[in-house]
Design a protein around this motif. Structure first.
Motif, PDB file in Angstrom:
ATOM      1  N   ALA A 256     114.509  28.327  43.728  1.00 61.33           N
ATOM      2  CA  ALA A 256     113.673  29.513  43.523  1.00 61.33           C
ATOM      3  C   ALA A 256     112.185  29.180  43.481  1.00 61.33           C
ATOM      4  CB  ALA A 256     114.088  30.196  42.224  1.00 61.33           C
ATOM      5  N   ASP A 257     111.833  27.988  42.957  1.00 59.64           N
ATOM      6  CA  ASP A 257     110.403  27.689  42.841  1.00 59.64           C
ATOM      7  C   ASP A 257     109.761  27.354  44.175  1.00 59.64           C
ATOM      8  OD1 ASP A 257     111.638  25.275  43.244  1.00 59.64           O
ATOM      9  OD2 ASP A 257     110.457  24.179  41.750  1.00 59.64           O
ATOM     10  N   ALA A 258     110.585  27.158  45.239  1.00 62.85           N
ATOM     11  CA  ALA A 258     110.036  26.834  46.556  1.00 62.85           C
ATOM     12  C   ALA A 258     109.908  28.057  47.453  1.00 62.85           C
ATOM     13  CB  ALA A 258     110.902  25.772  47.237  1.00 62.85           C
ATOM     14  N   ALA A 259     110.363  29.213  46.994  1.00 64.71           N
ATOM     15  CA  ALA A 259     110.272  30.426  47.808  1.00 64.71           C
ATOM     16  C   ALA A 259     108.809  30.721  48.160  1.00 64.71           C
ATOM     17  CB  ALA A 259     110.884  31.607  47.060  1.00 64.71           C
ATOM     18  N   THR A 260     108.561  30.984  49.439  1.00 67.61           N
ATOM     19  CA  THR A 260     107.197  31.129  49.945  1.00 67.61           C
ATOM     20  C   THR A 260     107.104  32.331  50.868  1.00 67.61           C
ATOM     21  OG1 THR A 260     106.831  28.747  49.810  1.00 67.61           O
ATOM     22  CG2 THR A 260     105.362  29.978  51.259  1.00 67.61           C
ATOM     23  N   MET A 261     105.971  33.010  50.830  1.00 60.41           N
ATOM     24  CA  MET A 261     105.718  34.143  51.719  1.00 60.41           C
ATOM     25  C   MET A 261     104.863  33.680  52.900  1.00 60.41           C
ATOM     26  SD  MET A 261     104.788  37.069  48.881  1.00 60.41           S
ATOM     27  CE  MET A 261     103.559  35.987  48.138  1.00 60.41           C
ATOM     28  N   LEU A 262     105.389  33.799  54.107  1.00 63.38           N
ATOM     29  CA  LEU A 262     104.632  33.516  55.325  1.00 63.38           C
ATOM     30  C   LEU A 262     104.131  34.845  55.865  1.00 63.38           C
ATOM     31  CD1 LEU A 262     103.698  31.423  57.422  1.00 63.38           C
ATOM     32  CD2 LEU A 262     105.842  31.872  58.660  1.00 63.38           C
ATOM     33  N   ALA A 297     104.542  36.008  35.001  1.00 65.64           N
ATOM     34  CA  ALA A 297     105.802  35.794  34.282  1.00 65.64           C
ATOM     35  C   ALA A 297     106.886  35.204  35.170  1.00 65.64           C
ATOM     36  CB  ALA A 297     106.286  37.107  33.666  1.00 65.64           C
ATOM     37  N   GLY A 298     106.530  34.774  36.390  1.00 61.04           N
ATOM     38  CA  GLY A 298     107.512  34.129  37.252  1.00 61.04           C
ATOM     39  C   GLY A 298     108.392  35.069  38.047  1.00 61.04           C
ATOM     40  N   CYS A 299     108.044  36.332  38.133  1.00 59.47           N
ATOM     41  CA  CYS A 299     108.839  37.290  38.919  1.00 59.47           C
ATOM     42  C   CYS A 299     108.559  37.089  40.413  1.00 59.47           C
ATOM     43  CB  CYS A 299     108.493  38.720  38.521  1.00 59.47           C
ATOM     44  SG  CYS A 299     108.748  39.084  36.768  1.00 59.47           S
ATOM     45  N   PRO A 300     109.480  37.522  41.287  1.00 55.90           N
ATOM     46  CA  PRO A 300     109.220  37.419  42.729  1.00 55.90           C
ATOM     47  C   PRO A 300     108.262  38.512  43.190  1.00 55.90           C
ATOM     48  CG  PRO A 300     111.378  38.398  42.356  1.00 55.90           C
ATOM     49  CD  PRO A 300     110.857  37.992  41.003  1.00 55.90           C
ATOM     50  N   VAL A 301     107.160  38.114  43.821  1.00 58.54           N
ATOM     51  CA  VAL A 301     106.191  39.099  44.327  1.00 58.54           C
ATOM     52  C   VAL A 301     106.577  39.445  45.762  1.00 58.54           C
ATOM     53  CG1 VAL A 301     104.256  38.550  42.834  1.00 58.54           C
ATOM     54  CG2 VAL A 301     104.691  37.117  44.786  1.00 58.54           C
ATOM     55  N   SER A 302     107.481  40.371  45.901  1.00 57.92           N
ATOM     56  CA  SER A 302     108.109  40.636  47.206  1.00 57.92           C
ATOM     57  C   SER A 302     107.538  41.841  47.942  1.00 57.92           C
ATOM     58  CB  SER A 302     109.608  40.852  46.999  1.00 57.92           C
ATOM     59  OG  SER A 302     109.843  41.879  46.043  1.00 57.92           O
ATOM     60  N   LEU A 312     102.069  42.694  45.856  1.00 54.97           N
ATOM     61  CA  LEU A 312     102.372  43.334  44.582  1.00 54.97           C
ATOM     62  C   LEU A 312     103.580  42.695  43.914  1.00 54.97           C
ATOM     63  CD1 LEU A 312     101.114  45.653  46.573  1.00 54.97           C
ATOM     64  CD2 LEU A 312     101.773  47.181  44.712  1.00 54.97           C
ATOM     65  N   CYS A 313     103.472  42.527  42.606  1.00 54.84           N
ATOM     66  CA  CYS A 313     104.615  42.100  41.800  1.00 54.84           C
ATOM     67  C   CYS A 313     105.229  43.340  41.164  1.00 54.84           C
ATOM     68  CB  CYS A 313     104.178  41.113  40.715  1.00 54.84           C
ATOM     69  SG  CYS A 313     105.515  40.644  39.605  1.00 54.84           S
ATOM     70  N   PRO A 314     106.506  43.638  41.437  1.00 50.82           N
ATOM     71  CA  PRO A 314     107.102  44.867  40.922  1.00 50.82           C
ATOM     72  C   PRO A 314     107.410  44.832  39.435  1.00 50.82           C
ATOM     73  CG  PRO A 314     108.745  43.589  42.099  1.00 50.82           C
ATOM     74  CD  PRO A 314     107.450  42.872  42.279  1.00 50.82           C
ATOM     75  N   CYS A 315     107.370  43.651  38.806  1.00 51.39           N
ATOM     76  CA  CYS A 315     107.756  43.562  37.394  1.00 51.39           C
ATOM     77  C   CYS A 315     106.682  44.132  36.471  1.00 51.39           C
ATOM     78  CB  CYS A 315     108.037  42.112  37.018  1.00 51.39           C
ATOM     79  SG  CYS A 315     109.456  41.391  37.873  1.00 51.39           S
ATOM     80  N   HIS A 316     105.443  43.655  36.623  1.00 54.07           N
ATOM     81  CA  HIS A 316     104.367  44.079  35.728  1.00 54.07           C
ATOM     82  C   HIS A 316     103.141  44.548  36.488  1.00 54.07           C
ATOM     83  CE1 HIS A 316     106.862  41.063  33.563  1.00 54.07           C
ATOM     84  NE2 HIS A 316     106.819  41.991  32.635  1.00 54.07           N
ATOM     85  N   GLN A 317     103.326  44.850  37.775  1.00 52.60           N
ATOM     86  CA  GLN A 317     102.312  45.485  38.615  1.00 52.60           C
ATOM     87  C   GLN A 317     101.069  44.625  38.846  1.00 52.60           C
ATOM     88  OE1 GLN A 317     103.918  47.624  36.049  1.00 52.60           O
ATOM     89  NE2 GLN A 317     105.297  47.725  37.802  1.00 52.60           N
ATOM     90  N   SER A 318     101.197  43.310  38.793  1.00 58.52           N
ATOM     91  CA  SER A 318     100.074  42.471  39.183  1.00 58.52           C
ATOM     92  C   SER A 318      99.870  42.578  40.691  1.00 58.52           C
ATOM     93  CB  SER A 318     100.331  41.002  38.803  1.00 58.52           C
ATOM     94  OG  SER A 318     100.374  40.847  37.401  1.00 58.52           O
ATOM     95  N   GLN A 319      98.619  42.530  41.136  1.00 59.09           N
ATOM     96  CA  GLN A 319      98.300  42.631  42.550  1.00 59.09           C
ATOM     97  C   GLN A 319      97.380  41.474  42.944  1.00 59.09           C
ATOM     98  OE1 GLN A 319      96.839  46.518  43.682  1.00 59.09           O
ATOM     99  NE2 GLN A 319      98.283  47.584  42.333  1.00 59.09           N
ATOM    100  N   PHE A 320      97.603  40.933  44.154  1.00 62.38           N
ATOM    101  CA  PHE A 320      96.845  39.789  44.656  1.00 62.38           C
ATOM    102  C   PHE A 320      96.317  40.128  46.045  1.00 62.38           C
ATOM    103  CE2 PHE A 320     100.325  38.509  41.946  1.00 62.38           C
ATOM    104  CZ  PHE A 320      99.759  37.627  41.044  1.00 62.38           C
ATOM    105  N   LEU A 337      97.827  33.127  43.441  1.00 62.81           N
ATOM    106  CA  LEU A 337      99.063  32.530  43.934  1.00 62.81           C
ATOM    107  C   LEU A 337      98.734  31.242  44.669  1.00 62.81           C
ATOM    108  CD1 LEU A 337     100.823  35.720  45.427  1.00 62.81           C
ATOM    109  CD2 LEU A 337     101.317  34.605  43.236  1.00 62.81           C
ATOM    110  N   PRO A 338      99.446  30.150  44.392  1.00 63.75           N
ATOM    111  CA  PRO A 338      99.175  28.895  45.113  1.00 63.75           C
ATOM    112  C   PRO A 338      99.410  29.058  46.612  1.00 63.75           C
ATOM    113  CG  PRO A 338     100.498  28.489  43.150  1.00 63.75           C
ATOM    114  CD  PRO A 338     100.461  29.980  43.335  1.00 63.75           C
ATOM    115  N   GLN A 339      98.571  28.425  47.423  1.00 63.91           N
ATOM    116  CA  GLN A 339      98.695  28.502  48.881  1.00 63.91           C
ATOM    117  C   GLN A 339      99.302  27.217  49.416  1.00 63.91           C
ATOM    118  OE1 GLN A 339      95.112  29.555  50.962  1.00 63.91           O
ATOM    119  NE2 GLN A 339      96.098  29.622  52.972  1.00 63.91           N
ATOM    120  N   LEU A 340     100.244  27.369  50.362  1.00 64.61           N
ATOM    121  CA  LEU A 340     100.908  26.223  50.981  1.00 64.61           C
ATOM    122  C   LEU A 340     100.190  25.861  52.277  1.00 64.61           C
ATOM    123  CD1 LEU A 340     103.448  24.317  50.872  1.00 64.61           C
ATOM    124  CD2 LEU A 340     104.539  25.970  52.417  1.00 64.61           C
ATOM    125  N   PRO A 341      99.747  24.622  52.426  1.00 60.91           N
ATOM    126  CA  PRO A 341      99.120  24.217  53.702  1.00 60.91           C
ATOM    127  C   PRO A 341     100.181  24.169  54.806  1.00 60.91           C
ATOM    128  CG  PRO A 341      98.608  22.678  51.916  1.00 60.91           C
ATOM    129  CD  PRO A 341      99.724  23.541  51.439  1.00 60.91           C
TER     130      PRO A 341
END
Length: 370
Positions: A256-262, A297-302, A312-320, A337-341
């Motif tokens: 789960a900690d390696a899940a990344t958004m491309l 809080a570690g929720c998936p920002v999907s 958007l994070c659906p858990c507590h409405q954080s936006q990036f 959010l950390p960025q993956l090279p």
């Protein structure tokens, strides 16, 4: 005519003005009382310390068929407790924490799903058999006595008598002559004891070496894979789209900690894109990759709104804001959010150029908030 029982005891004769029968505490030293057997204490009056025996059931006759049957039942249950405890140890050792040569692949097939349930099953069965064995031993082999006792006066004689009674209870239990039960108890004690201390092995040989909270499975040259395991090339996504990707390593699509958004930016987003300091070359063309784990809080920002460039994070409405290095612009999150090279390999598939340069997930106390 009324007579009194003036024999020595914790209470007998104590209320009679006579120095001879003031009670054992007056006639003997604590050391002398402690050295006496239960029979000697009885002769001094322990049997007259306010205990009235209402009923005694001595249990099965020694050597009878009833006793032998009960011994077999209790011994079998205790042995099963030890067996289940050793099975717990076998499964635990199979995780490879102690003996790497024994390690089973818990990431393939159904073993991953069975590992933890098997530990719980064997521990539960072992402890259940321990309890059942104790109940059977008490009900079928120990003498049963119904007695009424007055409150003691707390004298040393009473304390010594109570200790002698406990010792007598051990002899009355019959464990010394019931070898089957003592052997099964030894098996059970060894198995249950080993089962209970095995989890402490994580403190001795912890597989999470290095910096497990600050690193993931991403590394230089690791391909980006879709959830179905297929690799991705530039051009596979439409501008403005998002694809969840995982590292191409054993078990990578389960970490789960390696899940990344491309994310493939739209042309106008490319022009507006302002990477964070030191991360200008982390993107590849119009593609950027950010951790899918919210830093609050570690929720998936999907969720991704391409019109506003916000993740958007659906858990507590954080936006990036994806065009600002995924910095937080709304909600409780305080860190980007950390960025993956990313880059491409010789075959034209997306690969990571390194791991995340910062830990993913919720913020640490001493971590910079940006």
């Amino acid at each position: 005519m009324t007579t009194r029982d003036t024999r020595p005891g914790s209470t007998g004769g104590a209320d009679v003005p006579d120095t001879l029968y003031g009670g054992p505490d007056d006639d003997y030293t604590p050391e002398q009382l402690a050295a006496m057997s239960r029979q000697d204490l009885d002769r001094l009056g322990a049997r007259y310390d306010g205990v009235e025996i209402m009923h005694v059931d001595p249990g099965p006759e020694p050597g009878s068929n009833l006793e032998r049957r009960a011994v077999r039942q209790v011994g079998t249950v205790f042995a099963l407790a030890g067996l289940f405890a050793f099975l717990f140890v076998v499964v635990y050792v199979g995780s490879g924490w102690f003996l790497p040569d024994w390690q089973w692949d818990i990431t393939e097939g159904g073993w991953s799903a069975l590992f933890t349930p098997l530990l719980g099953l064997f521990m539960g069965l072992s402890l259940l058999c321990v309890g059942l064995g104790l109940v059977l031993f008490t009900k079928k082999l120990l003498p049963h006595e119904t007695a009424v006792q007055d409150k003691h006066d707390g004298s040393h004689f009473d304390r010594v008598t109570a200790g002698a009674t406990l010792v007598g209870g051990w002899h009355n239990s019959g464990l010394a002559r019931r070898k089957l039960i003592t052997r099964s108890l030894a098996l059970m004690g060894g198995g249950v004891g080993l089962m209970l201390i095995m989890p402490l092995g994580g403190l001795i040989k912890n597989p999470n070496k290095g910096n497990p909270l600050g690193t993931t499975s991403w590394a230089e040259g690791v391909r980006l894979l879709r959830d179905d395991g297929s690799p991705i090339r530039p051009g596979d996504q439409e501008p403005g789209s998002l694809e969840t990707v995982f590292p191409a390593v054993p078990g990578g699509n389960r970490e789960a900690d390696a899940a990344t958004m491309l994310i493939r930016l739209r042309p106008e987003q490319v022009l507006e894109n302002e990477p964070r300091e030191g991360q200008a070359d982390f993107s590849f063309g119009d593609y950027v990759a950010y951790s899918k784990i919210c830093t609050h809080a570690g929720c998936p920002v999907s969720l991704y709104e391409q019109e506003t460039s916000r993740i958007l994070c659906p858990c507590h409405q954080s936006q990036f804001d994806v065009t600002q290095g995924a910095k937080p612009v709304f909600g409780p999150a305080t860190r980007a959010l950390p960025q993956l090279p990313i880059g491409v390999d010789d075959e034209g598939f997306f690969v990571a150029r390194s791991d995340y340069i910062e830990a993913v997930g919720p913020t640490y106390w001493n971590r910079e908030r940006i």
